[in-house]
Each structure stands twice: as C-alpha cells, then as structure tokens.
Design a protein around this motif. Structure first.
Motif, PDB file in Angstrom:
ATOM      1  N   ALA A  59       0.958  -1.279   0.036  1.00 45.40           N
ATOM      2  CA  ALA A  59      -0.054   0.298  -0.090  1.00 45.40           C
ATOM      3  C   ALA A  59       0.978   1.281  -0.026  1.00 45.40           C
ATOM      4  O   ALA A  59       0.639   2.333  -0.550  1.00 45.40           O
ATOM      5  CB  ALA A  59      -0.980  -0.094   1.258  1.00 45.40           C
ATOM      6  N   GLU A  62       2.378   1.699  -3.512  1.00 50.17           N
ATOM      7  CA  GLU A  62       1.269   2.381  -4.277  1.00 50.17           C
ATOM      8  C   GLU A  62       1.081   3.819  -4.032  1.00 50.17           C
ATOM      9  O   GLU A  62       0.710   4.671  -5.076  1.00 50.17           O
ATOM     10  CB  GLU A  62      -0.031   1.483  -4.186  1.00 50.17           C
ATOM     11  N   HIS A  63       1.029   4.120  -2.683  1.00 54.45           N
ATOM     12  CA  HIS A  63       0.793   5.689  -2.627  1.00 54.45           C
ATOM     13  C   HIS A  63       1.714   6.504  -2.997  1.00 54.45           C
ATOM     14  O   HIS A  63       1.702   7.593  -3.447  1.00 54.45           O
ATOM     15  CB  HIS A  63       0.706   5.480  -0.964  1.00 54.45           C
ATOM     16  N   GLN A 110      -3.198  11.919   3.428  1.00 47.69           N
ATOM     17  CA  GLN A 110      -3.882  11.175   1.947  1.00 47.69           C
ATOM     18  C   GLN A 110      -3.647   9.692   2.245  1.00 47.69           C
ATOM     19  O   GLN A 110      -4.495   8.946   1.904  1.00 47.69           O
ATOM     20  CB  GLN A 110      -3.221  11.788   0.894  1.00 47.69           C
ATOM     21  N   TYR A 111      -2.506   9.258   2.720  1.00 49.54           N
ATOM     22  CA  TYR A 111      -2.255   7.857   2.889  1.00 49.54           C
ATOM     23  C   TYR A 111      -3.174   7.071   3.694  1.00 49.54           C
ATOM     24  O   TYR A 111      -3.766   6.307   3.381  1.00 49.54           O
ATOM     25  CB  TYR A 111      -0.660   7.615   3.113  1.00 49.54           C
ATOM     26  N   SER A 113      -6.096   8.425   4.727  1.00 53.88           N
ATOM     27  CA  SER A 113      -7.598   8.207   4.030  1.00 53.88           C
ATOM     28  C   SER A 113      -7.669   7.197   2.926  1.00 53.88           C
ATOM     29  O   SER A 113      -8.725   6.759   2.775  1.00 53.88           O
ATOM     30  CB  SER A 113      -7.755   9.599   3.304  1.00 53.88           C
ATOM     31  N   SER A 114      -6.611   7.044   2.102  1.00 48.49           N
ATOM     32  CA  SER A 114      -6.748   5.913   1.103  1.00 48.49           C
ATOM     33  C   SER A 114      -7.031   4.467   1.659  1.00 48.49           C
ATOM     34  O   SER A 114      -7.316   3.374   1.249  1.00 48.49           O
ATOM     35  CB  SER A 114      -5.411   5.814   0.406  1.00 48.49           C
TER      36      SER A 114
END
Length: 183
Positions: A59, A62-63, A110-111, A113-114
C-alpha cells in the motif's frame, strides 16, 4: 612459602573486600554458567522492517507511486529548458518535487484516507488516526505511524522532495517579487 587461609567467608564480606555489590557477583556467576563467547544481538532472528510482500508495504509503494505522478515542473527548470539549458544552479534533474502545499503531513493524511482512516493533528502536535470503516467483519488494514512513513520515504523514495516556497524562484525574480520590502 605459601600460606593458604582455609577459613570460610560469606559472600557479602568478600564483595565488600573487592568493593563490589551483589549484582556484580550475579553477573560473574551467569557468565561462568553460560560460558564466555560473543553475545547474540537482540535483533537476531527478527524480520526486517518493510517486508516486500507485506500488505502495508504494498500500500505504501502504491501511495508513493501516486505521489511521484503528482510532481510538478519547477519554474526555474522550465526557463532553463527554454533557453537551451544554461544555468548557474546545479539542480538534480532526477528529483521529483511535490507542490509546497503537499508536505509530508498532508501526504500522510492522504495515505491514511486511502486506507479508510482519518488522520488529524491533536493539540499537542501528535497525529490521531481513527478508523472510518464499517463495523462488520471486515478486517482493518494496517496503518503505519508518521515516523515510519518518513523513514519509508527516506529509504525508498529519496528523490521525491517537497518544494520550499522560496526554492522555485531565481535570485533576480526574488528581488523583483519582494522589491517593496527593500525600498
């Protein structure tokens, strides 16, 4: 002529003769029982941080790939390219610069919240991460702390940088933009 004293002496009296305490004697006896040799490091047998197949590592990659695509062209680089690459500055061309408003904390938010978490700062400056998902039997994805996020950024993406507000301007343009302050 050797004289050997065969009288028995208690441990505390012997230690007081040497000027040592009980811990010293216990340490000596454990070393004798265990044997003398190199000590095993405390991290021996533990897994390395950021395992390649770990879901949190996947993850994170990808972020950061998404962050790399959000890089912007710096104005000084655009002008330098327009005038045939003549410059007085030594810039690293392989660096990717995020906008100055996308710093490390907003990127961490942002990470989170994803992954379905909400990260918000507390009054003391720490970050509180709360789960926003539903309460059914869905497992929560693992989220890392901001310190680990910074460490991952430095280790795996050292060329991804956040632009400073004043970094994107040449000295002449800076003087021109701030001429009211120098008058």
């Amino acid at each position: 002529m050797n004289v050997v004293n065969t009288n028995k002496i208690c441990t505390s009296a012997l230690l007081s003769l040497f000027g040592q305490g009980r811990k010293f004697w216990q340490k000596i006896t454990t070393v004798i029982e265990a044997g003398v040799g190199p000590q095993v490091h405390g991290n021996t047998g533990k897994l390395r941080a950021f395992q390649p197949n770990d879901p949190s590592t996947i993850a994170l990659h990808e972020h950061f790939k998404a962050l790399m695509s959000m890089g912007e062209v710096r104005a000084t680089q655009f002008i330098r390219d327009a005038i045939n690459n003549t410059s007085l500055r030594d810039d690293d061309d392989d660096n990717v610069y995020l906008p100055s408003n996308d710093g490390t904390r907003p990127s961490y938010y942002q990470y989170c919240s994803s992954l379905g978490y909400k990260a918000c700062p507390t009054a003391t400056g720490n970050i509180k991460v709360t789960w926003l998902g539903s309460n059914n039997n869905q497992p929560k994805p693992a989220v890392i702390s901001i310190h680990t996020y910074h460490r991952f950024w430095r280790l795996h993406y050292p060329n991804l940088k956040v632009s400073s507000i004043h970094e994107d301007i040449c000295p002449e343009c800076y003087k021109y933009a701030n001429r009211k302050n120098t008058v």
